[in-house]
Scaffold this motif. Sequence first.
Motif, PDB file in Angstrom:
ATOM      1  N   ALA A  57       0.823  -1.218   0.000  1.00  0.00           N
ATOM      2  CA  ALA A  57       0.000   0.000   0.000  1.00  0.00           C
ATOM      3  C   ALA A  57       0.852   1.260   0.000  1.00  0.00           C
ATOM      4  O   ALA A  57       1.894   1.332   0.631  1.00  0.00           O
ATOM      5  CB  ALA A  57      -0.909  -0.011   1.218  1.00  0.00           C
ATOM      6  N   ALA A  69      -1.717   3.799   3.834  1.00  0.00           N
ATOM      7  CA  ALA A  69      -2.089   2.635   4.626  1.00  0.00           C
ATOM      8  C   ALA A  69      -2.433   2.987   6.060  1.00  0.00           C
ATOM      9  O   ALA A  69      -2.047   4.027   6.591  1.00  0.00           O
ATOM     10  CB  ALA A  69      -0.957   1.614   4.615  1.00  0.00           C
ATOM     11  N   GLU A  70      -3.195   2.073   6.645  1.00  0.00           N
ATOM     12  CA  GLU A  70      -3.456   2.126   8.073  1.00  0.00           C
ATOM     13  C   GLU A  70      -2.730   0.912   8.631  1.00  0.00           C
ATOM     14  O   GLU A  70      -2.942  -0.206   8.164  1.00  0.00           O
ATOM     15  CB  GLU A  70      -4.969   2.019   8.292  1.00  0.00           C
ATOM     16  CG  GLU A  70      -5.386   2.122   9.737  1.00  0.00           C
ATOM     17  CD  GLU A  70      -6.873   1.810   9.925  1.00  0.00           C
ATOM     18  OE1 GLU A  70      -7.575   1.551   8.934  1.00  0.00           O
ATOM     19  OE2 GLU A  70      -7.305   1.824  11.072  1.00  0.00           O
ATOM     20  N   ILE A  71      -1.818   1.129   9.574  1.00  0.00           N
ATOM     21  CA  ILE A  71      -1.022   0.024  10.100  1.00  0.00           C
ATOM     22  C   ILE A  71      -1.425  -0.226  11.547  1.00  0.00           C
ATOM     23  O   ILE A  71      -1.326   0.657  12.402  1.00  0.00           O
ATOM     24  CB  ILE A  71       0.478   0.326   9.957  1.00  0.00           C
ATOM     25  CG1 ILE A  71       0.810   0.338   8.465  1.00  0.00           C
ATOM     26  CG2 ILE A  71       1.315  -0.720  10.687  1.00  0.00           C
ATOM     27  CD1 ILE A  71       2.057   1.043   8.122  1.00  0.00           C
ATOM     28  N   ARG A 121      -3.945  -2.090   6.245  1.00  0.00           N
ATOM     29  CA  ARG A 121      -5.186  -1.937   5.496  1.00  0.00           C
ATOM     30  C   ARG A 121      -5.089  -0.695   4.644  1.00  0.00           C
ATOM     31  O   ARG A 121      -4.482   0.297   5.039  1.00  0.00           O
ATOM     32  CB  ARG A 121      -6.356  -1.814   6.463  1.00  0.00           C
ATOM     33  CG  ARG A 121      -6.396  -2.950   7.448  1.00  0.00           C
ATOM     34  CD  ARG A 121      -7.553  -2.792   8.387  1.00  0.00           C
ATOM     35  NE  ARG A 121      -8.807  -2.973   7.665  1.00  0.00           N
ATOM     36  CZ  ARG A 121      -9.859  -2.194   7.814  1.00  0.00           C
ATOM     37  NH1 ARG A 121      -9.806  -1.166   8.618  1.00  0.00           N
ATOM     38  NH2 ARG A 121     -10.967  -2.441   7.163  1.00  0.00           N
ATOM     39  N   PRO A 143      -6.868   2.556   2.850  1.00  0.00           N
ATOM     40  CA  PRO A 143      -7.941   3.409   3.360  1.00  0.00           C
ATOM     41  C   PRO A 143      -9.290   2.947   2.854  1.00  0.00           C
ATOM     42  O   PRO A 143      -9.415   2.471   1.738  1.00  0.00           O
ATOM     43  CB  PRO A 143      -7.604   4.796   2.815  1.00  0.00           C
ATOM     44  CG  PRO A 143      -6.277   4.706   2.221  1.00  0.00           C
ATOM     45  CD  PRO A 143      -5.888   3.295   2.067  1.00  0.00           C
TER      46      PRO A 143
END
Lengths: 352, 447
Positions: free
Chosen positions: B329, B332-334, B362, B364
């Motif tokens: 990504a 990203a969301e970590i 993940r 967004p």
Amino acid sequence: MIRKPQIELRPSPHIHAPVDVVSIMRNVVFALLPVFGWHVWMFGLAAVATLAAVLAGSLGVERLVCRLRGENSTLGDYSALITAILLAMTIPPSMPLWMSFVAGAVAIGLGKAFFGGLGYNVFNPALVGRAFVQAAFPAAVNTWPPAFFEGRFSGLIPSNLTPPLMHPPSIADWSMKVVDAYSGATPLAMQKFQHQQTPVWDLFFGGVTSYATGAPAALIIVCGLYLAARRMLDWRIPLSVMAGAAGLAAILWLHDPAHYPDPLFVLASGGLMLGAWFMATDMVGSPVTSLGAVVYGLLIGVVTVVIRAFGGMAEGVMYAILLGNAATPLIEHFTQPRPFGAGRRRGKGGGA
Amino acid sequence: MGLMSLFGRSFRHGVHPPENKDVTAGVPIRRLPFPPRLIVHLDQFIGAPARPIVKKGQEVVRGEPIAEPGGFVSVPLHAPATGVVRDIKLMPTARGPRTPAIIIDVYEASPQEVLYANPPNDFDSLTREELIEAIQRAGLTGLGGAAFPTHVKYADPPKGDFPPVDTLVVNGAECEPWLTADHRVMVERPRDVIAGVRIALRASGAGRAVIGIEDNKRDAARALEEHIGEDDPISVRTLPVKYPQGAEKMLIHALLGRKVAPGRLPRSVGVIVSNVGTLAQMGRLLPRGEGLIERVVTVAGPGVKRPGNYIVPIGTPARFVLEEAGLAAEHAEIIFGGPMMGMDVPELDIPVTMGVSGILVREPEDGRASRIWPCIKCARCVEACPMFLNPSMLGLLAARREFGKMRDDYNLDACFECGCCAYVCPSNIPLVQYFRLAKAVNRERAG
């Protein structure tokens, strides 16, 4: 080294169930469509015109309030549409359209926006609108046209087109022309004031009689069960409304069967089914606790029968639900869930 | 309540988020290479921070103690790799504040054998007290996520009237979506797990152990059953999948039908709970006299190219793990931990600590969660809350800043932030965030 990704920060939980407010409301609309379809089949274009007038009033006020508050439009959440459909089914389709428009505007304006909009209304907005017209236009509200009348799909009822602020003409002569014999009284009123009972079978399954005032109970139950199965309606509420109503009705009926209707008639007649499944279950005005939902439902059922049996009116569902809405904070206060493992002693309740 | 607890099937309420475990559940655990640098935080567990016993510039051998416990509720730390102490200074943590950490430059050429061990002479004859000391010496904390020092649970409580411990509950529920680290440990290291359960039984004085596993991990249950001896008082129980089954109060209720009162410990109903991952380490480390230096971490999520379970030395920066597993990504969301209770990390240089069971990446979301509607009192949260609170009312009170009332009248402190309420909320109200804020304000006002 990997390139530094742009990082998002969010609080947990990081995942979310797929259901949101809009999808719940949309499903309520879906569930109401067959019920409203039956209404249109009974009353024809007049029912469609009534809904259009109510919609114009309710959506217009909803939009206006959003604009005045400088907020995004909330029409997309479908909740004003639900209010309009419910209201359009509880007022007679012979109402002058300007009165229907006022009913819709009051429902949203006084019933919802006045309290702060979606989620903050104390009372069911549709019933606020209904109660307002009950007080303001009693004659028009208490006269139902005959159902399944001739020519219902080719024109409106004469009283529909009464100019704004004018009283509607009597529809008695018109009624005589479109059906053979019609008194203008609802099955509930006929039972109460003339001791003439409409067959329960017709009320449950929609027999084609002039006296029908609403969709058959069976259809409403099926549509309600659709919502309950999707967990978008608390099944405890309609069941306990019906249990409360049938319970008290049974006591009265056993006491004096000549005077009081039997419990099945009580369940199937008037607005009880629609009220139990689609109005009492309005999430905003009903308790969040499961025990509270049962108490609330029983209260509505019992009060409905008390009003029907002892009051001056034939119908009592509307006031019963409004009373239930008013009692909701108190019911919640006394039915707070007990925290996991907290023993028998009920935790301190909260402020209502 | 009665029937459910009679059959002991599960706890009441809770939610069923999509499991998403298939991606990693079948992949064997792999070992990551050693990162060039390790960041070992002194406060990576609950309790008093450890005190460093190494100096800047000192060489350390893999497995050697580098910090001593800062008190009873504290554990020592061990060097996760052979190298040299570069510095001891403040470094960022996932929680936010920068806290002291020992930074080790790893020797690239080192074979990285565990050269430091202090095996007890006769492990099988150690007394309960000696075992509990050994657990502390091994630096064991709850690897399920809480990172609470394990020996403290097993030691007799200093005060309070507790019934004798009769049951050891082993938490193999792993109810968080995506995570499969405990699952793989049970499948691949059943011998370590059962060895750990036997030691924990000795340390707890309990007469029996019950291993609770959700029934999406039947292979794990079978693997463990094969290693349970005839005379072991150990049983494996599978439970229907439901979040948050791994919360200790929920698990105890699901397995034993006992309810731990709000604010009380499992000990109050004669139970000690340990996570399977912790016990696998206990079973492996204690007989050898070694310390905790690594853990199994699930690396998964749509933003990861090679998802799987990896053995990660404690202190490995997230950046290194994601380089090895492949970060797909750009944006990203970590998340450290699972998607329900895990914490987003603000930067990639934050290291894996003992409590990190997963690293999820993940991309967004499509913005569906961006709009927040008012509470419509749909009661979904009330029916989801495993603690039987009223999140709807708590959320309304939080919005009005009535934090004291939330605690006094609506049992805010019983909330353990499992996230069920916010997960189901159709209005997308960030309830857990509200509750954290309310608790923090209440703590501030009280202290």
